[in-house]
Design an enzyme around this catalytic site. Structure first.
Site, PDB file in Angstrom:
ATOM      1  N   HIS A 192      -9.401   0.874   4.954  1.00 64.30           N
ATOM      2  CA  HIS A 192      -8.114   1.047   5.655  1.00 64.30           C
ATOM      3  C   HIS A 192      -8.333   1.974   6.860  1.00 64.30           C
ATOM      4  O   HIS A 192      -9.129   2.898   6.805  1.00 64.30           O
ATOM      5  CB  HIS A 192      -7.090   1.647   4.688  1.00 64.30           C
ATOM      6  N   SER A 243       3.537  -2.500  10.245  1.00 64.78           N
ATOM      7  CA  SER A 243       5.004  -2.475  10.373  1.00 64.78           C
ATOM      8  C   SER A 243       5.664  -3.800   9.984  1.00 64.78           C
ATOM      9  O   SER A 243       6.620  -4.231  10.626  1.00 64.78           O
ATOM     10  CB  SER A 243       5.398  -2.054  11.794  1.00 64.78           C
ATOM     11  N   GLU A 300      -5.359  -5.422  10.543  1.00 67.04           N
ATOM     12  CA  GLU A 300      -4.347  -4.396  10.759  1.00 67.04           C
ATOM     13  C   GLU A 300      -4.617  -3.680  12.081  1.00 67.04           C
ATOM     14  O   GLU A 300      -5.427  -2.750  12.126  1.00 67.04           O
ATOM     15  CB  GLU A 300      -4.397  -3.372   9.624  1.00 67.04           C
ATOM     16  N   ASN A 358       0.864  -1.186   0.000  1.00 66.36           N
ATOM     17  CA  ASN A 358       0.000   0.000   0.000  1.00 66.36           C
ATOM     18  C   ASN A 358       0.897   1.232   0.000  1.00 66.36           C
ATOM     19  O   ASN A 358       1.520   1.539   1.001  1.00 66.36           O
ATOM     20  CB  ASN A 358      -0.878  -0.031   1.268  1.00 66.36           C
ATOM     21  N   TRP A 359       0.940   1.914  -1.156  1.00 67.04           N
ATOM     22  CA  TRP A 359       1.867   3.035  -1.290  1.00 67.04           C
ATOM     23  C   TRP A 359       1.324   4.321  -0.658  1.00 67.04           C
ATOM     24  O   TRP A 359       2.014   5.328  -0.637  1.00 67.04           O
ATOM     25  CB  TRP A 359       2.187   3.277  -2.762  1.00 67.04           C
ATOM     26  N   LYS A 360       0.071   4.285  -0.243  1.00 63.75           N
ATOM     27  CA  LYS A 360      -0.558   5.477   0.378  1.00 63.75           C
ATOM     28  C   LYS A 360      -0.350   6.698  -0.534  1.00 63.75           C
ATOM     29  O   LYS A 360      -0.333   6.565  -1.739  1.00 63.75           O
ATOM     30  CB  LYS A 360       0.010   5.704   1.779  1.00 63.75           C
ATOM     31  N   GLY A 394       2.797  -1.252   4.274  1.00 66.79           N
ATOM     32  CA  GLY A 394       2.813   0.183   3.965  1.00 66.79           C
ATOM     33  C   GLY A 394       4.237   0.643   3.716  1.00 66.79           C
ATOM     34  O   GLY A 394       4.790   0.455   2.632  1.00 66.79           O
ATOM     35  N   GLY A 395       4.848   1.222   4.746  1.00 69.46           N
ATOM     36  CA  GLY A 395       6.179   1.830   4.628  1.00 69.46           C
ATOM     37  C   GLY A 395       7.202   0.990   3.876  1.00 69.46           C
ATOM     38  O   GLY A 395       7.904   1.501   2.987  1.00 69.46           O
ATOM     39  N   GLY A 404       2.430   1.955  10.689  1.00 66.18           N
ATOM     40  CA  GLY A 404       3.345   3.089  10.544  1.00 66.18           C
ATOM     41  C   GLY A 404       4.037   3.478  11.838  1.00 66.18           C
ATOM     42  O   GLY A 404       4.642   4.544  11.929  1.00 66.18           O
ATOM     43  N   GLU A 457      -6.686   4.332   7.995  1.00 62.62           N
ATOM     44  CA  GLU A 457      -6.479   5.772   7.746  1.00 62.62           C
ATOM     45  C   GLU A 457      -7.713   6.376   7.092  1.00 62.62           C
ATOM     46  O   GLU A 457      -8.061   7.534   7.343  1.00 62.62           O
ATOM     47  CB  GLU A 457      -5.221   5.981   6.875  1.00 62.62           C
TER      48      GLU A 457
HETATM   49  C1  PEP Z   1      -0.708  -0.138   5.932  1.00 61.50           C
HETATM   50  O1  PEP Z   1      -0.692   0.979   5.475  1.00 61.50           O
HETATM   51  O2  PEP Z   1      -1.632  -0.896   5.642  1.00 61.50           O
HETATM   52  C2  PEP Z   1       0.381  -0.561   6.810  1.00 61.50           C
HETATM   53  C3  PEP Z   1       0.302  -1.742   7.378  1.00 61.50           C
HETATM   54  O3  PEP Z   1       1.427   0.319   6.991  1.00 61.50           O
HETATM   55  P1  PEP Z   1       2.859  -0.005   7.669  1.00 61.50           P
HETATM   56  O4  PEP Z   1       3.365  -1.267   7.026  1.00 61.50           O
HETATM   57  O5  PEP Z   1       3.704   1.199   7.320  1.00 61.50           O
HETATM   58  O6  PEP Z   1       2.625  -0.150   9.113  1.00 61.50           O
END
Ligand code: PEP
Length: 251
Positions: free
Chosen positions: A95, A213, A167, A9-11, A234-235, A173, A97
């Site tokens: 998600h 993470s 999640e 997920n590049w956000k 994500g990251g 994040g 966010e």
């Molecule tokens: C996400 O955005 O779904 C996520 C899990 O982010 P991260 O891996 O950065 O925690």
């Protein structure tokens, strides 16, 4: 047998040229891998061009959200048909966010799943508790409510064609990962819930991803859990080395 799925997920990161650079690098890096399903979810602006690059490759394309209406006066929104047209075959829905900053609800999640599937997009439906909810021992209660309302009235064919991502909000994040045991506990709960509401067959075929993470150093332990079938990243999906490292370490 459930195939492992790793979705990035590049956000709200990557211009079109940055996206193309990353995707070209990933394509080269992953050209020989065929044991894990890989999907990347860039921002809308990059979808179409990334799709052209991915054409014929072993990497799938997803979007990060959609609107449930087919079309209309919904400034700033995007429809399932538009995502399909741009080359997406997956879409992230609900998600945390989106829930937190854009007031997404379980009801909108439900409508979005229906809209996505009407255009043959595979929803990756996100559920998970906040830190406060976990500390109050309400994790399974919160996840159950998200499942109950988010998947409301969905028929078995629909459940068969979606992916769930657990999640925990406190792990997204933050660099704080749920321990494999904490994650497995909720994954098992989700699988059992699907079994009770639908069937053993559906629950044993359902892919449940963990997100929060995930990095090359912790994927092995997570994926070693019986009910963890992959990751929503994500990251660490924003750099070739870390994303490819996760995929490599799954095996
Ligand atoms: C996400 O955005 O779904 C996520 C899990 O982010 P991260 O891996 O950065 O925690």
């Amino acid at each position: 047998m459930r195939r492992t799925l790793i979705a990035g997920n590049w956000k709200m990161y990557k211009t079109i040229s940055e996206a193309l650079e990353l995707v070209n690098n990933l394509k080269r890096e992953l050209v020989d891998q065929d044991t894990v399903d890989v999907v990347i979810c860039p921002p809308y602006t990059a979808l179409s061009e990334v799709s052209d690059i991915l054409n014929g490759s072993n990497i799938g394309l997803g979007a990060q959200d959609l609107h449930w209406e087919e079309q209309g006066a919904f400034t700033g929104e995007i429809s399932a048909a538009m995502l399909k047209d741009a080359g997406a075959t997956f879409v992230i829905i609900g998600h945390s966010e989106r829930r937190k900053y854009f007031f997404e609800t379980d009801q909108s999640v439900n409508k979005k799943i229906i809209a996505a599937q009407s255009k043959n997009l595979t929803p990756i439906v996100c559920v998970g508790e906040t830190l406060e909810e976990r500390e109050e021992n309400r994790t399974t209660q919160v996840v159950e409510k998200q499942l109950k309302q988010g998947l409301k009235n969905l028929n078995p064919e629909s459940i068969e064609k979606l992916v769930i991502a657990y999640e925990p909000v406190w792990a997204i994040g933050t660099g704080r990962t749920a321990t494999p045991g904490q994650a497995e506990e909720v994954h098992e709960f989700i699988r059992n819930w699907i079994k009770a509401e639908y069937s053993e067959e559906l629950s044993s075929g359902l892919r449940i991803l963990y997100g929060g993470s995930v990095k090359p150093s912790n994927i092995k332990e997570l994926i070693g859990q019986p009910d963890i079938d992959g990751a929503l990243v994500g990251g660490a999906s924003l750099e070739k080395d870390s994303f490819a490292g996760i995929i490599r370490n799954v095996k």
